[in-house]
Enzyme design. Structure first.
Site, PDB file in Angstrom:
ATOM      1  N   THR A 292      -4.030   5.428   3.483  1.00 19.23           N
ATOM      2  CA  THR A 292      -2.711   5.894   3.047  1.00 19.23           C
ATOM      3  C   THR A 292      -2.764   6.634   1.719  1.00 19.23           C
ATOM      4  O   THR A 292      -2.002   7.565   1.485  1.00 19.23           O
ATOM      5  CB  THR A 292      -1.743   4.700   2.963  1.00 19.23           C
TER       6      THR A 292
ATOM      7  N   ARG B  26       2.858   9.754   4.662  1.00 24.08           N
ATOM      8  CA  ARG B  26       4.167  10.191   4.148  1.00 24.08           C
ATOM      9  C   ARG B  26       4.360   9.798   2.693  1.00 24.08           C
ATOM     10  O   ARG B  26       4.956  10.520   1.913  1.00 24.08           O
ATOM     11  CB  ARG B  26       5.293   9.514   4.927  1.00 24.08           C
TER      12      ARG B  26
ATOM     13  N   GLU C 227       8.405   4.716   3.339  1.00 24.01           N
ATOM     14  CA  GLU C 227       8.872   3.341   3.129  1.00 24.01           C
ATOM     15  C   GLU C 227       8.752   2.877   1.678  1.00 24.01           C
ATOM     16  O   GLU C 227       9.548   2.086   1.195  1.00 24.01           O
ATOM     17  CB  GLU C 227       8.083   2.370   4.016  1.00 24.01           C
TER      18      GLU C 227
ATOM     19  N   LYS D  15       0.825  -1.222   0.000  1.00 19.59           N
ATOM     20  CA  LYS D  15       0.000   0.000   0.000  1.00 19.59           C
ATOM     21  C   LYS D  15       0.855   1.266   0.000  1.00 19.59           C
ATOM     22  O   LYS D  15       0.436   2.299  -0.532  1.00 19.59           O
ATOM     23  CB  LYS D  15      -0.984   0.000   1.175  1.00 19.59           C
TER      24      LYS D  15
END
Length: 334
Positions: free
Chosen positions: A251, A258, A284, A194
Site C-alpha cells: 500500500t 488509493r 479509507e 496501513k
C-alpha cells in the site's frame, strides 16, 4: 462439497468486484450486489464493471443485482465490501435478509468513527452473529493486480478453524493463495492502520522524498501498528506477516494504492477537498486516521505518524511539515 458454494458479495467497488471474480474462479456461484441499476446492467450485459474495473472480464458464474435479498438468498458466504464508514447503515438494512448460518466475511479495512470499533465488532453488534461466524480477509491485495491474475497471497482470520478452512477453499485459485490465522484483531488492525501510514508515504512522495524516507515511514509505521496491536491483544507475529508488513509495503509503495495516491496529491499541494472531488474511490485512511488516533489515545499508545496524518488531513497542517515533524521527534533507542 459436491454442489457449488453460494456466495454473495455486497459492494461492487474494485475490491468487491475483484473478490467476486476470485470466488467464481475458485468454483463458487457468486451474486454481486451493487446499488446502482446502471452498473448492474453494465455488468450483466458486458461482464465488466466499467466504473471500477474496466477491461477485466468477469466469469459467467458472477451475476449482478440491485436487490440485496436476491443476492443473499441461500448464500453460505456473505462478503462485505462497502466503505468502512457506511458498513453500519448498510448492515442494519441487510441483517433481516442474512441466511442463518452464513459466514460473514469482511474485506473492509477501517476503524469506525465515533465508536473506534473494528469492522468485525460492528458486524457482531449489528447482526447479532456470534464471533465464530465472522471472518476477515487482509493482505497485500491491490484489486487491479489480482483482477489481472497476478499472484498474491492473503490472510483469512476466523475464530472457527473449520469456517476458516472452508473460506480458504472457497477463494483459493492458481493466482490467489489464502493462509489462515486465528488473530482477527491483528489482521484488522494491520489493514486499517496501513492506510494511514500509506497516506504519510504518499505525502512524502508528493513532497519529492525518495526510497529511504518511504522505508523509514514503513518501518516506523509498522512499529506503531504493532504497539497498538499488542495493547489490543493482537499477536506480534501477525504484524510481521501478510496482513501486517505485506499489506503495508504494497500500500505504501504502489501507485495503485488509493491512500498513497491521495497522500501524494496532498504532498503536491492539493487540499483534502480537492483530492476527494478528483476521485470516486474511497481512501479509507482519510477517515480512519481519526479513529485510529482515538483508539491509540484510549490505550495511551504513542502513534506519531498517525498523529501527523490527522493534523494534515483534518487540522489544516502543511504537508511539508509532516515529514520534518516525524523526523525531528526526540532521538531515542529504536
Amino acid at each position: 462439497m459436491s454442489q457449488m458454494t453460494r456466495a454473495a458479495v455486497l459492494g461492487a467497488g474494485s475490491w468487491g468486484t475483484t473478490f467476486a471474480k476470485v470466488l467464481a474462479d475458485a468454483g463458487c456461484q457468486v451474486t454481486l450486489h451493487a446499488r446502482r441499476a446502471e452498473l448492474v446492467a453494465a455488468i450483466t450485459d458486458t461482464k465488466e464493471n466499467p466504473d471500477y474495473l474496466p477491461g477485466i472480464t468477469l466469469p459467467s458464474a458472477v451475476r449482478a443485482t440491485t436487490d440485496p435479498g436476491e443476492a443473499l438468498e441461500g448464500a453460505e458466504i456473505v462478503v462485505l465490501a462497502v466503505p468502512s464508514q457506511s458498513l453500519r447503515g448498510n448492515l442494519e438494512r441487510w441483517t433481516p435478509l442474512l441466511p442463518d448460518d452464513a459466514t460473514l466475511l469482511s474485506l473492509m479495512k477501517g476503524i469506525e468513527l465515533g465508536t473506534t470499533k473494528r469492522m468485525s465488532e460492528v458486524i457482531c453488534e449489528v447482526t447479532g452473529a456470534g464471533l465464530e461466524r465472522i471472518a476477515v480477509l487482509s493482505g497485500p491485495n491491490l484489486a487491479r493486480e489480482i483482477a489481472e491474475e497476478q499472484p498474491a497471497a492473503t490472510v483469512i482470520a476466523c475464530a472457527d478453524t473449520d469456517r476458516a478452512a472452508a473460506l480458504q477453499a472457497a477463494c483459493h485459485t492458481a493466482y490467489f493463495r489464502p493462509y489462515t490465522n486465528p488473530d482477527m484483531v491483528g489482521c484488522e488492525l494491520g489493514g486499517a492502520v496501513k492506510n494511514v501510514i500509506a497516506l504519510a508515504a504518499g505525502i512524502a512522495e508528493g513532497l519529492g522524498f525518495g526510497d529511504n524516507t518511504r522505508a523509514s515511514l514503513i518501518t516506523r509505521g509498522l512499529a506503531e501498528t504493532a504497539r497498538l496491536g499488542l495493547a489490543l491483544g493482537a499477536e506480534l507475529t501477525t504484524f510481521a506477516g501478510l496482513a501486517g508488513l505485506g499489506d503495508l509495503v504494497a500500500t505504501c509503495s504502489s501507485p495503485l494504492s488509493r491512500n498513497r495516491t491521495f497522500g501524494e496529491k496532498l504532498g503536491k499541494g492539493m487540499t483534502v477537498e480537492e483530492v476527494q472531488e478528483s476521485t470516486r474511490q474511497t481512501a479509507e485512511g482519510v477517515k480512519s486516521c481519526r479513529s485510529v488516533l482515538d483508539l491509540a489515545r484510549a490505550h495511551d499508545i504513542d502513534v506519531p505518524i498517525t498523529e501527523a496524518v490527522v493534523r494534515v488531513c483534518h487540522e489544516g497542517a502543511a504537508p511539508g511539515r509532516l515529514v520534518k515533524e516525524i523526523m525531528s521527534r526526540e532521538a531515542k533507542p529504536e
